[in-house]
Write an enzyme that holds these catalytic residues in place. Sequence first.
Site, short mmCIF file in Angstrom:
data_model
loop_
_atom_site.label_atom_id
_atom_site.label_comp_id
_atom_site.label_asym_id
_atom_site.label_seq_id
_atom_site.Cartn_x
_atom_site.Cartn_y
_atom_site.Cartn_z
CG ASP A 33 -99.74 -66.62 83.32
OD1 ASP A 33 -100.10 -65.41 83.69
OD2 ASP A 33 -98.66 -67.00 83.22
CG ASP A 66 -98.47 -61.08 82.85
OD1 ASP A 66 -97.24 -61.84 83.03
OD2 ASP A 66 -98.41 -60.45 81.87
CD GLU A 79 -94.51 -61.27 86.05
OE1 GLU A 79 -93.32 -61.62 85.54
OE2 GLU A 79 -95.40 -60.94 85.51
CG HIS A 122 -92.54 -67.61 81.42
ND1 HIS A 122 -92.93 -67.71 82.80
CD2 HIS A 122 -92.93 -66.84 80.62
CE1 HIS A 122 -93.66 -66.66 82.54
NE2 HIS A 122 -93.63 -65.99 81.57
CG ASP A 123 -90.49 -64.02 82.09
OD1 ASP A 123 -90.87 -64.19 80.74
OD2 ASP A 123 -91.70 -63.37 82.75
C1 GLC Z 1 -94.67 -61.17 82.57
C2 GLC Z 1 -94.53 -62.59 81.82
C3 GLC Z 1 -93.79 -62.32 80.50
C4 GLC Z 1 -94.40 -61.37 79.48
C5 GLC Z 1 -94.95 -60.08 80.41
C6 GLC Z 1 -95.84 -59.24 79.39
O1 GLC Z 1 -93.64 -60.68 82.74
O2 GLC Z 1 -93.87 -63.35 82.48
O3 GLC Z 1 -93.29 -63.40 79.91
O4 GLC Z 1 -93.70 -61.18 78.44
O5 GLC Z 1 -95.31 -60.25 81.51
O6 GLC Z 1 -97.11 -60.02 79.43
#
Ligand code: GLC
Length: 549
Positions: A97, A193, A243, A317-318
């Site tokens: 990641d 990310d 993402e 995980h979110d």
């Molecule tokens: C992404 C991650 C999340 C994190 C955010 C900031 O959305 O999945 O868990 O808090 O980025 O890095």
Amino acid sequence: MQHDIKTAVVYQIYPKSFYSHHGNATGDLAGVIDKLDYLAWLGVDYLWLTPFFQSPQQDNGYDISDYYAIDPAYGTMADLERLIAEAKSRGIGLMLDIVVNHTSTAHAWFRQARQGRDNPYRDFYIWRDTPNNWQSKFGGSAWEFDADSGQYYLHLFDKTQADLNWANPAVRQAVYAMMRFWADKGVAGFRLDVINLISKPGDFPEDHSDGRRFYTDGPRIHDYLQEMHREVFAGRDLLTVGEMSSTSMTHCIDYTQPTRRELSMVFNFHHLKVDYPNGEKWVAAPFDFIELKRILSAWQVGMVSGGGWNATFWCNHDQPRVVSRFGDDGRYRVESAKMLASVLHGLRGTPYIYQGEEIAMANPGFTRIDDYRDVESLNAWHALRAQGVAAEAVLAAIRQKSRDNARTPMQWDNGPHAGFSRVAPWIDVAPDADRVNVAAALADPGSVLHHYRQLIALRKRHPIFADGDYRCLTPEHPAIWAYLRASEAARLLVIANFRAEPQDFDPPLAPLPVGWRWRLLSANLPASPDQPGPLRLRPYEALIYLAER
Ligand code: GLC
């Protein structure tokens, strides 16, 4: 290792909550090695591990203070090297990641940068004498005043996550060098990310909203990703998934259309906002089923016709647990979890399974704010309470929406702490762990786990899962999602009842080509009809039929 990304399945691990080899309160890399045989049995091709780099853990590792070091809580570089090698020997690639929209304010670059305006690292971050009105995604202003150097720095997330200045070529080269370091260690891919937020407009305009329209899919984003491709991905066999926060389909086609040389695939989140009334996350609300179908169907059709590629997923995980969110985590837990798995794995795209989804782990239903750990949830609690919202209402929303729903320890068996650790874990185990756990699921051939394993195997056996186009057969139906995948060589028909009531349904199908015949490929209940004629679907029933040339 060569995997076709279109038939691959990715399994996401949140190491903090996966398994503690050392028996500690948090999971570790050695714990992932311990479970590799389980993951190989399941049949997944890649493991995406959320960040385990050195970090103050303000946002559970998404606040990195050293990209080249393993956080001691997770183990050592030797553990990671062993994990890469052990996974590879089972035909599994490891994906890292990469968090490069921001670093922790404890990162050496930021500590240098705040030394003064002429420090060589000053320009690694984004500084202004006066803040604009942009909002942090975790609540409050996106700008924090640094008293030592007398300016504000930008943080789209927590104030300990300072945004990197991608307009500075030195930042980009430092990031690419870091990614090459990990690629050279033998990792098989990267999850990037919030990567579509890295390009900010130079003038930082005021907004009538939170500012996201200016930096989402920002002005130079495609140049940066093409540069990253040239500098890191080219000539390497890597799965890359971005993402994409609040993105658009046009951009996602551009991100993934192979000739553009950007990324292999993307996550978007539009389908996971169908329980955000008027875009508001922190309200307990039912989900809009028609909207869910509409959004996912539009992305199925649109991405394909544009030559792009989706990462498909219900959970990460979110997000809350999908069985609690779009299924029924009570009476129909097993049926609805299998139904949701069938629907997702039948779609065109690369499916992602989030740890515990394969045994239908549910939201833990915590009743006290003290049970929660996540910075976003706790910020929301304080902000809403300060606005005068009743504690019970805020808790109800957090219970449904908190990211901690996905972060409770993986339930391995019915022993103490669900077999996750020997001491009390960093966040409580969900109360159903005595029934819902991997050991029980392995022993039961009718379990959700075995259903996931079958779906993964089917994707590998039948090319139609990867290459068929998509058509929704029931866009307006209040209970049923049926869709047809078609290629020259095959048809795949997925029919799912999203409700606890039986439904009569006759799928509107064109006749098959001469000599083709339907057969039942997968079902989540016993004694299902072997042909897709007029059907009486039972609660949460899901059927997959295949016809081949
Ligand atoms: C992404 C991650 C999340 C994190 C955010 C900031 O959305 O999945 O868990 O808090 O980025 O890095």
